[in-house]
Design a protein around this motif. Structure first.
Motif, PDB file in Angstrom:
ATOM      1  N   PRO A  25      -7.926  22.818   6.578  1.00  0.00           N
ATOM      2  CA  PRO A  25      -8.942  23.199   5.685  1.00  0.00           C
ATOM      3  C   PRO A  25     -10.091  22.227   6.108  1.00  0.00           C
ATOM      4  O   PRO A  25      -9.947  20.962   6.669  1.00  0.00           O
ATOM      5  CB  PRO A  25      -8.561  22.976   4.335  1.00  0.00           C
ATOM      6  CG  PRO A  25      -7.432  22.050   4.546  1.00  0.00           C
ATOM      7  CD  PRO A  25      -6.968  22.424   5.837  1.00  0.00           C
ATOM      8  N   GLY A  26     -11.308  22.716   5.995  1.00  0.00           N
ATOM      9  CA  GLY A  26     -12.527  21.738   6.624  1.00  0.00           C
ATOM     10  C   GLY A  26     -12.765  21.907   7.897  1.00  0.00           C
ATOM     11  O   GLY A  26     -13.761  21.126   8.259  1.00  0.00           O
ATOM     12  N   LEU A  27     -12.410  22.778   8.552  1.00  0.00           N
ATOM     13  CA  LEU A  27     -12.950  22.934  10.135  1.00  0.00           C
ATOM     14  C   LEU A  27     -14.319  23.256  10.460  1.00  0.00           C
ATOM     15  O   LEU A  27     -14.747  22.825  11.116  1.00  0.00           O
ATOM     16  CB  LEU A  27     -11.900  24.044  10.922  1.00  0.00           C
ATOM     17  CG  LEU A  27     -11.964  23.875  12.378  1.00  0.00           C
ATOM     18  CD1 LEU A  27     -11.627  22.774  13.026  1.00  0.00           C
ATOM     19  CD2 LEU A  27     -10.880  25.144  12.703  1.00  0.00           C
ATOM     20  N   ASP A  28     -14.789  24.200   9.372  1.00  0.00           N
ATOM     21  CA  ASP A  28     -16.062  24.689   9.598  1.00  0.00           C
ATOM     22  C   ASP A  28     -17.032  23.406   9.145  1.00  0.00           C
ATOM     23  O   ASP A  28     -18.056  23.272   9.869  1.00  0.00           O
ATOM     24  CB  ASP A  28     -16.378  25.716   8.673  1.00  0.00           C
ATOM     25  CG  ASP A  28     -15.767  26.896   8.984  1.00  0.00           C
ATOM     26  OD1 ASP A  28     -15.464  27.088  10.167  1.00  0.00           O
ATOM     27  OD2 ASP A  28     -15.366  27.831   7.925  1.00  0.00           O
ATOM     28  N   VAL A  29     -16.618  22.682   8.407  1.00  0.00           N
ATOM     29  CA  VAL A  29     -17.323  21.539   7.982  1.00  0.00           C
ATOM     30  C   VAL A  29     -17.478  20.411   9.162  1.00  0.00           C
ATOM     31  O   VAL A  29     -18.590  19.953   9.469  1.00  0.00           O
ATOM     32  CB  VAL A  29     -17.009  20.704   6.563  1.00  0.00           C
ATOM     33  CG1 VAL A  29     -17.649  19.573   6.343  1.00  0.00           C
ATOM     34  CG2 VAL A  29     -17.011  21.633   5.530  1.00  0.00           C
ATOM     35  N   LEU A  30     -16.422  20.219   9.857  1.00  0.00           N
ATOM     36  CA  LEU A  30     -16.323  19.312  11.006  1.00  0.00           C
ATOM     37  C   LEU A  30     -17.150  19.754  12.192  1.00  0.00           C
ATOM     38  O   LEU A  30     -17.698  19.051  12.633  1.00  0.00           O
ATOM     39  CB  LEU A  30     -14.844  19.202  11.297  1.00  0.00           C
ATOM     40  CG  LEU A  30     -14.376  18.224  12.449  1.00  0.00           C
ATOM     41  CD1 LEU A  30     -15.012  16.893  12.034  1.00  0.00           C
ATOM     42  CD2 LEU A  30     -13.210  18.124  12.775  1.00  0.00           C
ATOM     43  N   LYS A  31     -17.134  20.952  12.404  1.00  0.00           N
ATOM     44  CA  LYS A  31     -17.937  21.641  13.286  1.00  0.00           C
ATOM     45  C   LYS A  31     -19.167  21.465  13.014  1.00  0.00           C
ATOM     46  O   LYS A  31     -20.270  21.011  13.854  1.00  0.00           O
ATOM     47  CB  LYS A  31     -17.537  23.209  13.575  1.00  0.00           C
ATOM     48  CG  LYS A  31     -16.319  23.511  14.099  1.00  0.00           C
ATOM     49  CD  LYS A  31     -16.189  25.016  14.328  1.00  0.00           C
ATOM     50  CE  LYS A  31     -14.896  25.224  15.020  1.00  0.00           C
ATOM     51  NZ  LYS A  31     -14.643  26.934  15.064  1.00  0.00           N
ATOM     52  N   SER A  32     -19.680  21.707  11.847  1.00  0.00           N
ATOM     53  CA  SER A  32     -21.217  21.500  11.346  1.00  0.00           C
ATOM     54  C   SER A  32     -21.539  19.939  11.623  1.00  0.00           C
ATOM     55  O   SER A  32     -22.613  19.748  12.019  1.00  0.00           O
ATOM     56  CB  SER A  32     -21.375  21.812  10.004  1.00  0.00           C
ATOM     57  OG  SER A  32     -22.579  21.668   9.339  1.00  0.00           O
ATOM     58  N   VAL A  33     -20.675  19.024  11.044  1.00  0.00           N
ATOM     59  CA  VAL A  33     -20.947  17.616  11.247  1.00  0.00           C
ATOM     60  C   VAL A  33     -21.008  17.358  12.664  1.00  0.00           C
ATOM     61  O   VAL A  33     -21.925  16.584  13.183  1.00  0.00           O
ATOM     62  CB  VAL A  33     -19.820  16.807  10.528  1.00  0.00           C
ATOM     63  CG1 VAL A  33     -19.992  15.465  11.221  1.00  0.00           C
ATOM     64  CG2 VAL A  33     -19.866  17.017   9.255  1.00  0.00           C
ATOM     65  N   MET A  34     -20.368  17.820  13.611  1.00  0.00           N
ATOM     66  CA  MET A  34     -20.284  17.293  15.036  1.00  0.00           C
ATOM     67  C   MET A  34     -21.499  17.994  15.646  1.00  0.00           C
ATOM     68  O   MET A  34     -22.367  17.325  16.642  1.00  0.00           O
ATOM     69  CB  MET A  34     -19.052  17.865  15.962  1.00  0.00           C
ATOM     70  CG  MET A  34     -17.918  17.187  15.520  1.00  0.00           C
ATOM     71  SD  MET A  34     -17.789  15.554  16.051  1.00  0.00           S
ATOM     72  CE  MET A  34     -18.078  14.825  14.592  1.00  0.00           C
ATOM     73  N   GLY A  35     -21.859  19.286  15.141  1.00  0.00           N
ATOM     74  CA  GLY A  35     -23.108  19.788  15.880  1.00  0.00           C
ATOM     75  C   GLY A  35     -24.460  18.782  15.142  1.00  0.00           C
ATOM     76  O   GLY A  35     -25.174  18.731  16.105  1.00  0.00           O
ATOM     77  N   SER A  36     -24.364  18.528  14.105  1.00  0.00           N
ATOM     78  CA  SER A  36     -25.443  17.748  13.661  1.00  0.00           C
ATOM     79  C   SER A  36     -25.571  16.236  14.397  1.00  0.00           C
ATOM     80  O   SER A  36     -26.615  16.015  14.643  1.00  0.00           O
ATOM     81  CB  SER A  36     -25.422  17.312  11.929  1.00  0.00           C
ATOM     82  OG  SER A  36     -25.464  18.595  11.373  1.00  0.00           O
ATOM     83  N   ILE A  37     -24.436  15.795  14.657  1.00  0.00           N
ATOM     84  CA  ILE A  37     -24.298  14.426  15.280  1.00  0.00           C
ATOM     85  C   ILE A  37     -25.016  14.682  16.626  1.00  0.00           C
ATOM     86  O   ILE A  37     -25.764  13.803  17.227  1.00  0.00           O
ATOM     87  CB  ILE A  37     -22.967  13.928  15.394  1.00  0.00           C
ATOM     88  CG1 ILE A  37     -22.648  13.402  13.810  1.00  0.00           C
ATOM     89  CG2 ILE A  37     -22.835  12.822  16.321  1.00  0.00           C
ATOM     90  CD1 ILE A  37     -21.226  12.869  13.741  1.00  0.00           C
ATOM     91  N   ASN A  38     -24.622  15.648  17.224  1.00  0.00           N
ATOM     92  CA  ASN A  38     -25.151  16.140  18.547  1.00  0.00           C
ATOM     93  C   ASN A  38     -26.694  16.261  18.528  1.00  0.00           C
ATOM     94  O   ASN A  38     -27.371  15.888  19.654  1.00  0.00           O
ATOM     95  CB  ASN A  38     -24.335  17.312  19.150  1.00  0.00           C
ATOM     96  CG  ASN A  38     -24.522  17.627  20.658  1.00  0.00           C
ATOM     97  OD1 ASN A  38     -25.340  16.940  21.245  1.00  0.00           O
ATOM     98  ND2 ASN A  38     -24.031  18.862  21.279  1.00  0.00           N
ATOM     99  N   LEU A  39     -27.269  17.048  17.732  1.00  0.00           N
ATOM    100  CA  LEU A  39     -28.598  17.255  17.661  1.00  0.00           C
ATOM    101  C   LEU A  39     -29.411  15.871  17.190  1.00  0.00           C
ATOM    102  O   LEU A  39     -30.483  15.426  17.991  1.00  0.00           O
ATOM    103  CB  LEU A  39     -28.972  18.130  16.277  1.00  0.00           C
ATOM    104  CG  LEU A  39     -30.284  18.285  16.139  1.00  0.00           C
ATOM    105  CD1 LEU A  39     -31.008  19.032  17.453  1.00  0.00           C
ATOM    106  CD2 LEU A  39     -30.503  19.205  14.816  1.00  0.00           C
ATOM    107  N   PHE A  40     -28.630  14.992  16.458  1.00  0.00           N
ATOM    108  CA  PHE A  40     -29.388  13.706  16.376  1.00  0.00           C
ATOM    109  C   PHE A  40     -29.206  12.974  17.487  1.00  0.00           C
ATOM    110  O   PHE A  40     -30.317  12.071  17.936  1.00  0.00           O
ATOM    111  CB  PHE A  40     -28.332  12.818  15.160  1.00  0.00           C
ATOM    112  CG  PHE A  40     -28.901  11.491  14.901  1.00  0.00           C
ATOM    113  CD1 PHE A  40     -30.190  11.134  14.197  1.00  0.00           C
ATOM    114  CD2 PHE A  40     -28.200  10.535  15.508  1.00  0.00           C
ATOM    115  CE1 PHE A  40     -30.633  10.114  13.867  1.00  0.00           C
ATOM    116  CE2 PHE A  40     -28.816   9.187  15.269  1.00  0.00           C
ATOM    117  CZ  PHE A  40     -29.956   8.934  14.312  1.00  0.00           C
TER     118      PHE A  40
END
Length: 103
Positions: A25-40
């Motif tokens: 559970p939470g894989l979608d959240v982790l993908k979103s967080v990693m995408g946000s860190i990459n953008l930052f």
């Protein structure tokens, strides 16, 4: 000859573990967080590139050889970081697929 074949067989052992979507559970959240860190990271690299280019230009026009060298170094490092951040997903996908090729 038998020993070499046995060694090759041991090296080619497949434990049967493969990545699975939706395993935790939470894989979608982790993908979103990693995408946000990459953008930052990409936004930060744009700022670093602009500052390094300004230091390079300032050092060149003012005769500050140390500032010019540091500006060049910063520009190259920032460009390399931008390249790696932009290509991170493709790099990981390429190398993770290497082990799944069938001969």
């Amino acid at each position: 000859m038998f020993l070499a074949e046995k060694a090759a067989e041991l090296l080619a052992y497949d434990p049967g573990v493969t990545p699975q979507e939706g395993g935790l559970p939470g894989l979608d959240v982790l993908k979103s967080v990693m995408g946000s860190i990459n953008l930052f990271g990409i936004i930060a690299v744009v700022g670093a590139l602009a500052i390094s280019a300004l230091v390079w230009a300032w050092g060149h026009h003012s005769g500050g050889h140390q500032a010019e060298a540091n500006g060049k170094k910063g520009t190259v490092v920032a460009a390399g970081c931008a390249l790696l951040l932009g290509a991170a997903n493709g790099i990981v996908a390429f190398f993770s697929a290497l082990g799944t090729q069938v001969q």
